[in-house]
Design an enzyme around this catalytic site. Structure first.
Site, PDB file in Angstrom:
ATOM      1  N   HIS A   1      39.229  26.721  33.972  1.00  0.00           N
ATOM      2  CA  HIS A   1      39.361  27.028  32.539  1.00  0.00           C
ATOM      3  C   HIS A   1      40.645  26.431  31.958  1.00  0.00           C
ATOM      4  O   HIS A   1      41.260  27.013  31.064  1.00  0.00           O
ATOM      5  CB  HIS A   1      39.338  28.534  32.291  1.00  0.00           C
ATOM      6  CG  HIS A   1      38.066  29.204  32.720  1.00  0.00           C
ATOM      7  ND1 HIS A   1      37.007  29.420  31.875  1.00  0.00           N
ATOM      8  CD2 HIS A   1      37.674  29.698  33.931  1.00  0.00           C
ATOM      9  CE1 HIS A   1      36.031  30.026  32.528  1.00  0.00           C
ATOM     10  NE2 HIS A   1      36.405  30.194  33.786  1.00  0.00           N
TER      11      HIS A   1
ATOM     12  N   ASN B   1      32.086  34.720  30.127  1.00  0.00           N
ATOM     13  CA  ASN B   1      31.580  33.354  30.022  1.00  0.00           C
ATOM     14  C   ASN B   1      30.435  33.312  29.009  1.00  0.00           C
ATOM     15  O   ASN B   1      29.968  34.353  28.554  1.00  0.00           O
ATOM     16  CB  ASN B   1      31.045  32.873  31.379  1.00  0.00           C
ATOM     17  CG  ASN B   1      32.167  32.409  32.320  1.00  0.00           C
ATOM     18  OD1 ASN B   1      33.295  32.155  31.885  1.00  0.00           O
ATOM     19  ND2 ASN B   1      31.845  32.304  33.591  1.00  0.00           N
TER      20      ASN B   1
END
Ligand code: HDE
Length: 728
Positions: free
Chosen positions: A108, A181
């Site tokens: 990420h 997510n």
């Protein structure tokens, strides 16, 4: 001394009274003229800026606050001599620069954040004592960071990848992070496998590539040896992994959590974020081209929409269920590779999240924000999902490394917005320090002098779940079915979406060099759907078909379709929040253009003008229209629909421009709606649009036709064109 060359003569420092070396630097600018005595201090502790009396230009200072006289030249002995070590300004400047970077997130790394608020629609006091859910209409400050997973900080936005959807809610009883997510399941079931999974998807260690791409041997090798990932693979090979905009994607908390009410009763919960503007993705060929045209496509989109006041919005939905449901459900609610179909447990909408403010500074906020799954508040609790338990260790650990010490909670973006009182002290960069004598507890210093005290009444208490059993490294039997929900996801998609999944897997495996890995993946697909497996194998020219993979549990074929899993079956039927790109040339019909602009603006869409020159064009009524983009800077891939409003002469001119032809050809191939003025016909033909056109290619005869075109665009794409362009 070496003989002077012309060059060294030219670079010789100019006399101090003249320009100080930087051609753009004005020696007469007030900053260099000002004397310290003229300045006033503007801000208080920590934020001092010296200002010229009566003016508003602060004087440049060192980090110690010393005013700087010359920021262009290092201190040297003689005009052409060596540097002096005592040049504290230069040393401080370069030292700070050398230390500017902090480690990027391992996963990420590429993210984009924005501020906003969460608004509670109704009190959920019967289900949870979480303060944020007690009062209808209450607004809680929020910060959200979206991200891709595999790529480095500077990678392109439209990689095929899962998107992070991390929300920090600054509640009145502490910070609550929902670190989710845009896909409701995950690749693995046990955190022990996380480093291996991440290593496999990131660039291969010997060659250092590919960047931000799962299409390589290591990833598919790992996946094909971890059948538990098959459900997630279906999602990441679907269009969910190439969202059109971060505004048009769902978010999921993934794990099952608990909500606990004031009486101590627990209700299981799964968190959902539902985008107000619907879910929408791009097609793969478009994604590849967007990455070239605008690698910051997703960031720019969020930036533009917030700056223009079109605030991105999601609704928070809860899937609430009890032990009875958990016991009866086909799969283990602790297994993060499984979801609960919305048709079984409906999503209850309880609030909305609005992003209405960009950060002031990307590094201070988006880069330094530290999400931690263990940041929960009274009224919320964990379950024994093994992945969640592992994450609760990992996030605190990683933030300490990334941000350099335990005091990252002192950074404004991470600090709670409610009062907080700890007895923690010291450590690197401690900004919040105890005052007075007390830094321990219990103590016998009464009242305020005794410092903060624990509160059994309002303090966080864990749900007293019983836990017994043998200490073992084990994967529960109840986690053993790896294919049934993968199949359920696949059969719940429309044929178009199934084609996209099939094509994506074929594409990715075509980049895998090792034949045995391709075959192993197909052997798993055979446990999901035979046609899928066969089509991928044919697409790869894989011969012979491999043997079906051994399955710990046979695939269940009785699970019904879940329409909620399809993007297309839940299309928004609106062009709101989307972008129309209008190609214009000199001689454009001003009235028609105005009508198109108005119709799309009224529908909540944005219109951008693309022209041969960014300066603009002269319309047929003599007016000057400024363009937003030059053609090669604004290809049609960055728009949701296009209009070709060129004059006859303009069409002739552009027919020879490959960028103009691509503008139209790509829009057609990517199944977009195309409007055109009559004069554009030859240009459309040159771009390969069949003369017969189709329902998505619309002639605008007059201004009144604009409204009908907007209505058509609400379908977002003409999927029925797909077989004619063979484009996925
Ligand atoms: Fe993460 N994950 N993760 N993850 N994750 C990180 O934390 C980790 C997982 C997610 O915008 C790291 O600050 C482990 C699932 C998001 O800052 C790290 C496991 C889900 C973000 C980490 C998982 C996520 C991260 C890396 C398996 C969806 C970005 C840098 C046990 C529910 C947050 C950092 C942001 C970031 C560990 C699995 C979502 C290393 C060990 C499942 C959105 O701590």
């Amino acid at each position: 001394m070496a003989k002077k060359t012309t060059k060294s003569a030219a670079t010789k420092a100019a006399p101090v009274t003249k320009s100080r070396g930087n051609p753009g630097h004005n020696p007469d600018a007030p900053t260099t003229k000002a004397t310290y005595g003229d300045q006033t201090v503007l801000r208080g502790a920590g934020g001092e800026t010296h200002q010229i009396a009566g003016g508003d230009v602060p004087v440049l200072t060192t980090a110690q606050g010393v005013p700087v006289a010359d920021d262009q030249n290092t201190l040297r002995i003689g005009d052409r001599g060596p540097a002096a070590l005592e040049d504290f300004h230069f040393r401080e400047k370069i030292f700070h620069f050398d230390h500017e970077r902090i480690p990027e997130r391992i996963v990420h790394a590429r993210g984009y954040g924005a501020h906003g608020f969460f608004e509670t629609y109704e009190s959920l006091a019967d289900i949870t004592r979480a303060d944020i859910f007690q009062r209808k209409g209450e607004k809680t400050p929020a910060f959200v960071r979206f991200s891709t997973v595999a790529g480095a900080k500077g990678s392109a936005d439209l990689a095929r990848d899962v998107r992070g959807f991390a929300v920090k809610l600054y509640t009145k009883q502490g910070n609550w992070d929902i670190v989710g997510n845009n896909v409701p399941v995950f690749f693995i079931q046990d955190p022990m496998k996380f480093p291996d999974f991440v290593h496999s998807v990131k660039e291969e260690p010997d060659r250092g590539f590919p960047q931000a791409a799962s299409a390589h041997d290591n990833f598919w090798d790992f996946i094909s040896l971890s059948p538990e990932s098959m459900h997630m693979i279906m999602w990441v090979m679907s269009d969910r992994a190439i969202p059109r905009s971060l505004r048009f994607m769902e978010g999921f908390g993934v794990h099952t959590f608990r909500l606990i009410n004031a009486a101590g009763k627990s209700t299981f919960v799964k968190f959902h974020w539902k985008p107000k503007l619907g879910i929408q993705s791009v097609v793969w060929n478009e994604a590849l081209k967007i990455n070239g045209a605008d690698p910051d496509f997703h960031r720019r989109d969020i930036w533009d929409s917030i700056q223009s006041g079109a605030y991105p919005e999601w609704e928070l939905g809860l899937q609430l269920f009890d032990d009875d449901f958990a016991d009866k459900f086909d799969f283990d609610i602790l297994d993060p590779t499984k979801l609960i179909p919305e048709e079984l447990v409906p999503v209850r909408i309880v609030g909305r999240l609005v992003l209405d403010r960009m950060v002031d500074n990307f590094f201070a906020e988006t880069e330094q924000v530290a999400f931690c799954t263990q940041n929960i508040v009274p009224g919320v609790d964990f379950t024994n999902d093994p992945l969640l338990q592992g994450r609760n260790f990992s996030y605190l650990d990683t933030q300490t490394k990334r941000l350099g010490g335990p005091n990252f909670t002192h950074i404004p973006i991470n600090a709670p917005k409610c009062p907080f009182h700890t007895l923690q002290q010291d450590g690197h960069m401690a900004m919040i320090n105890p005052k007075g004598r007390v830094n321990y507890e219990p103590n016998s210093w009464g009242g305020v002098a005794g410092g903060p005290r624990e509160s059994p009444d309002i303090g966080f208490t864990s749900y007293p779940e019983e836990a017994t059993g043998a200490k073992r490294r084990i994967r529960p039997e109840s986690f053993a079915d790896h294919y049934s929900q993968a199949r359920q996801f696949f059969i719940s998609q429309t044929p178009t979406e199934q084609d996209h999944i099939t094509a994506a897997i074929t594409f990715e495996l075509s980049k895998v060099e090792t034949l045995a890995i391709r075959a192993r993946v197909v052997s798993h697909l055979m446990n999901i759907d035979d046609t899928l497996a066969k089509t991928v194998a044919d697409g790869l020219r894989l011969r012979p078909m491999p043997k079906r993979a051994d399955a710990a549990r046979p695939t269940r074929t009785d699970l019904p379709k879940s329409p909620a899993l399809s993007i297309l079956l839940n299309a928004p039927k609106s062009f709101e929040g989307r972008k129309l790109g209008v190609l214009i040339t000199d001689g454009v019909d001003a009235k028609l253009l105005k009508a198109v602009q108005k119709a799309f603006k009224d529908a909540g869409a944005v219109v951008k003008l693309v022209a041969p020159h960014v300066g603009g064009v002269e319309a047929d009524d003599g007016s000057w229209i400024t363009a937003d983009e030059k053609i090669d800077g604004g290809p049609s891939v960055v728009f949701d629909a296009v209009a070709i409003l060129v004059s006859e002469a303009g069409a002739e001119l552009l027919a020879d421009e490959s960028t103009a032809r691509d503008f139209i050809a790509d829009a057609f191939a990517h199944l977009k709606f195309i409007a055109y003025s009559e004069a554009a016909e030859p240009l459309l033909a040159k771009a390969g649009v069949p003369e017969s056109g189709d329902d998505g290619v619309v002639l605008l005869n007059a201004a009144k036709d604009a409204a009908a075109f907007v209505t058509k665009c609400a379908d977002l794409r003409l999927w029925t064109r797909a077989p004619n362009v063979k484009q996925v």
